[in-house]
Write an enzyme that holds these catalytic residues in place. Structure first.
Site, PDB file in Angstrom:
ATOM      1  N   ASP A 123      -5.978  19.638 -14.216  1.00 19.25           N
ATOM      2  CA  ASP A 123      -6.348  18.300 -14.667  1.00 19.25           C
ATOM      3  C   ASP A 123      -5.951  18.212 -16.141  1.00 19.25           C
ATOM      4  OD1 ASP A 123      -7.649  16.062 -15.716  1.00 19.25           O
ATOM      5  OD2 ASP A 123      -9.367  16.249 -14.381  1.00 19.25           O
ATOM      6  N   LYS A 144      -7.542   7.183 -19.029  1.00 19.86           N
ATOM      7  CA  LYS A 144      -7.863   7.729 -20.342  1.00 19.86           C
ATOM      8  C   LYS A 144      -6.645   7.567 -21.273  1.00 19.86           C
ATOM      9  CE  LYS A 144     -11.501   8.603 -17.962  1.00 19.86           C
ATOM     10  NZ  LYS A 144     -11.762   9.882 -17.322  1.00 19.86           N
ATOM     11  N   TYR A 160     -15.219  17.614 -15.296  1.00 22.71           N
ATOM     12  CA  TYR A 160     -15.623  16.212 -15.327  1.00 22.71           C
ATOM     13  C   TYR A 160     -16.701  16.007 -14.253  1.00 22.71           C
ATOM     14  CZ  TYR A 160     -15.224  11.177 -14.674  1.00 22.71           C
ATOM     15  OH  TYR A 160     -15.495   9.852 -14.560  1.00 22.71           O
ATOM     16  N   ARG A 182       0.851  -1.195   0.000  1.00 21.58           N
ATOM     17  CA  ARG A 182       0.000   0.000   0.000  1.00 21.58           C
ATOM     18  C   ARG A 182       0.882   1.239   0.000  1.00 21.58           C
ATOM     19  NH1 ARG A 182      -1.373   1.586   4.557  1.00 21.58           N
ATOM     20  NH2 ARG A 182      -2.269  -0.348   5.356  1.00 21.58           N
TER      21      ARG A 182
HETATM   22  C1  LIG Z   1     -12.185  10.329 -16.055  1.00 20.06           C
HETATM   23  C2  LIG Z   1     -11.758  11.657 -15.582  1.00 20.06           C
HETATM   24  C3  LIG Z   1     -11.487  11.889 -14.230  1.00 20.06           C
HETATM   25  C4  LIG Z   1     -11.697  10.831 -13.166  1.00 20.06           C
HETATM   26  O1  LIG Z   1     -10.854   9.745 -13.351  1.00 20.06           O
HETATM   27  P1  LIG Z   1     -11.226   8.221 -12.975  1.00 20.06           P
HETATM   28  O2  LIG Z   1     -10.016   7.478 -13.371  1.00 20.06           O
HETATM   29  O3  LIG Z   1     -12.448   7.848 -13.759  1.00 20.06           O
HETATM   30  O4  LIG Z   1     -11.493   8.197 -11.509  1.00 20.06           O
HETATM   31  C5  LIG Z   1     -11.044  13.151 -13.867  1.00 20.06           C
HETATM   32  N1  LIG Z   1     -10.887  14.121 -14.782  1.00 20.06           N
HETATM   33  C6  LIG Z   1     -11.148  13.940 -16.089  1.00 20.06           C
HETATM   34  C7  LIG Z   1     -10.967  15.062 -17.052  1.00 20.06           C
HETATM   35  C8  LIG Z   1     -11.596  12.701 -16.532  1.00 20.06           C
HETATM   36  O5  LIG Z   1     -11.872  12.525 -17.831  1.00 20.06           O
END
Ligand SMILES: *Cc1c(COP(=O)(O)O)cnc(C)c1O
Length: 398
Positions: free
Chosen positions: A178, A203, A106, A54
Site C-alpha cells: 500500500d 489521498k 489503515y 463498468r
Molecule cells: C485511505 C486509505 C485507504 C483506503 O482508501 P479509501 O479511498 O478511503 O477507500 C487504504 N490505505 C491507506 C493507507 C489509506 O490512507
C-alpha cells in the site's frame, strides 16, 4: 496511445503518460467521457474496444495508463475507492487462503480483512512487518499475499520492501504494498521487488480532497486478468469525473510532495522542541528508528507527522479542537493541512487492547501537513499547544 512525449523522468510522465491532445480538435485535457454505453458497428463489434462503462471507459483508461507509468508497472486498474481496490485483491482468494499483513494498517483495511473476508474463510495473520523475519515465520503454504503498508498509518513505521520481496519470491507468494502514504514520487515498490501496488487515490494522488478512488498496479498479466474480471464482475469502478480529477492531481504530484515533505520536516523539528510533546514520529528525523531505511527507500519523507502528547486523550482532544489552520478531519494527502486523533477517529474500529498492543498511544495525534506557508502552520500549532497545555493542566507542568 502514442508515447512519443514520454520520458524516463517522473515529473514529465506525470503530466503526459496516458494523455494526448485530442487528434480531432486539439484539446489538451483528457475528455471526461460521460457515457455508460458505446455504439457498436455490428453485434459484439464495438468501435473503439468499449462496450459498457463498468467494464471500461476512456477517461479511466487514461488514468490507468498514467498510474501504471508512475509506478513503473505494465498495467493499472482503477476502483471507486481504495477499499474497493483491496476488495478486488481479496476477491481472488478462496476459503482457506491466507494473508500475512502488517499490524499497523489503515483502520479500514483491518476492518475489511477481519469483518468482511474472515467471514468467507480467508485467514489473516498480523505481524510486525518492520521485521522481515516475522513475515517469514508467519508464511504458510496457503499464504497468497503479504500485505504491507509503508510508511504505515498512523505510526509511520517503515518496512523494508526489498528484504520482504526476497522472502515472498522464495515462498512464491505475492507482495502487495500500500503506497498511499509515500506515493510513487517518493517510493517505487515494484522496482524494489513488490508484485502489486495499492493506492487510495483519495489521498496524495488526487491531492485536493475532492475525490474518492483506488487503484492496483502491477506487472503480471495473468494477475491483471483476474483482477480486471473482479473489477467488472463486482463493479466497484470509478466514474469518469472521478478519473479526471485524479488525472489532474497526478500532474502536480512531484511539486506537491516536495512541499509536503519540506513543511512536514520543519513541523516535526518544531514539535520535537515542545514540552507537551512526548515523542515525534517522522521518518525524516534522526530519532526515527528506521531513518536509515527511509533514506534508502524513499526520495523524501512525506507529509505525515504523528506525535504523542503528554496528558493522553484530554490533551489530544484539546489540541485537535484548538487549531485554526489545521482542520480537524479524517483523511489526508490534500493541499490543506488536517489534524486528527487516531484512537478516537480513523482507528476507532480497532479494539482498544489490540490498538495499544500495536503501539498506538491514547495521546496520539496525526497531522497531514499541507502545502500552506510553513510559518503559518507552525504558528497555528504553537497557539493550539498553548491551549492544550492549559487544558491538560498539571500534567503538562513537568
Ligand atoms: C485511505 C486509505 C485507504 C483506503 O482508501 P479509501 O479511498 O478511503 O477507500 C487504504 N490505505 C491507506 C493507507 C489509506 O490512507
Amino acid at each position: 496511445m502514442s508515447h512519443n512525449r514520454e520520458s524516463d523522468r517522473f515529473e514529465t510522465r506525470a503530466i503526459h503518460a496516458g494523455q494526448e491532445a485530442n487528434p480531432e480538435n486539439g484539446a489538451i485535457m483528457t475528455p471526461v467521457y460521460f457515457t455508460s454505453t458505446y455504439k457498436q458497428d455490428a453485434p459484439a463489434k464495438p468501435r473503439g474496444g468499449y462496450e459498457y462503462s463498468r467494464t471500461s471507459n476512456p477517461t479511466r483508461t487514461a488514468l490507468q495508463q498514467n498510474l501504471a507509468s508512475l509506478e513503473g508497472g505494465r498495467w493499472g486498474l482503477c476502483f471507486s475507492s481504495g477499499l474497493a481496490a483491496t476488495n478486488a485483491l481479496l476477491d481472488r482468494l478462496v476459503p482457506g487462503d491466507h494473508v500475512v499483513a502488517g499490524n499497523d494498517l489503515y483502520g479500514g483495511t483491518y476492518r475489511i480483512f477481519k469483518r468482511v473476508f474472515e467471514r468467507y474463510g480467508i485467514r489473516f495473520t498480523f505481524v510486525d512487518t518492520t521485521e522481515p523475519a516475522q513475515v517469514e515465520r508467519a508464511l504458510e503454504p496457503a499464504t497468497k499475499y503479504v500485505y504491507v503498508e509503508t510508511p504505515s498509518n498512523p505510526l509511520l513505521r517503515l518496512s523494508d520492501i526489498a528484504a520482504i520481496s526476497a522472502i515472498t519470491k522464495r515462498a512464491k507468494t505475492l507482495l502487495v504494498v500500500d503506497n498511499t502514504f509515500a506515493t510513487p514520487y517518493l517510493q517505487q515498490p515494484l522496482a524494489l521487488g513488490a508484485d502489486l501496488v495499492l493506492h487510495s487515490l483519495t489521498k496524495y494522488l488526487g491531492g485536493h480532497s475532492d475525490v474518492v478512488g483506488g487503484a492496483l498496479i502491477g506487472n503480471d498479466d495473468k494477475v491483471r486478468e483476474e483482477l480486471a474480471f473482479f473489477q467488472n464482475a463486482v463493479g466497484g469502478t470509478p466514474g469518469p469525473m472521478d478519473c479526471f480529477l485524479v488525472l489532474r492531481g497526478t500532474k502536480t504530484l512531484g511539486v506537491r510532495m516536495d512541499r509536503h515533505g519540506s513543511n512536514a520536516l520543519a513541523i516535526a523539528r518544531f514539535l520535537e522542541k515542545q514540552p507537551l510533546v512526548e515523542k515525534v514520529i517522522y521518518p525524516g528525523l534522526e530519532s526515527h528508528a528506521q531513518h536509515a531505511l527511509a533514506k534508502r527507500q524513499m526520495k523524501n519523507f512525506g507529509g505525515m507527522v504523528s506525535f504523542e502528547l503528554r496528558g493522553g486523550v484530554p490533551a489530544g482532544d484539546a489540541l485537535a479542537s484548538s487549531t485554526r489552520l489545521f482542520t480537524l478531519a479524517e483523511s489526508l494527502g490534500g493541499v490543506e493541512s488536517l489534524i486528527e486523533t487516531p484512537p478516537s477517529m480513523t482507528h476507532a474500529s480497532i479494539p482498544p487492547e489490540t490498538r495499544r498492543a500495536a503501539g498506538l498511544a491514547d495521546g496520539l495525534v496525526r497531522l497531514s501537513v499541507g502545502i500552506e506557508h510553513v510559518d503559518d502552520l507552525i504558528a497555528d500549532l504553537a497557539q493550539a499547544l498553548d491551549r492544550a497545555r492549559a487544558a491538560a493542566g498539571q500534567l503538562a507542568a513537568r
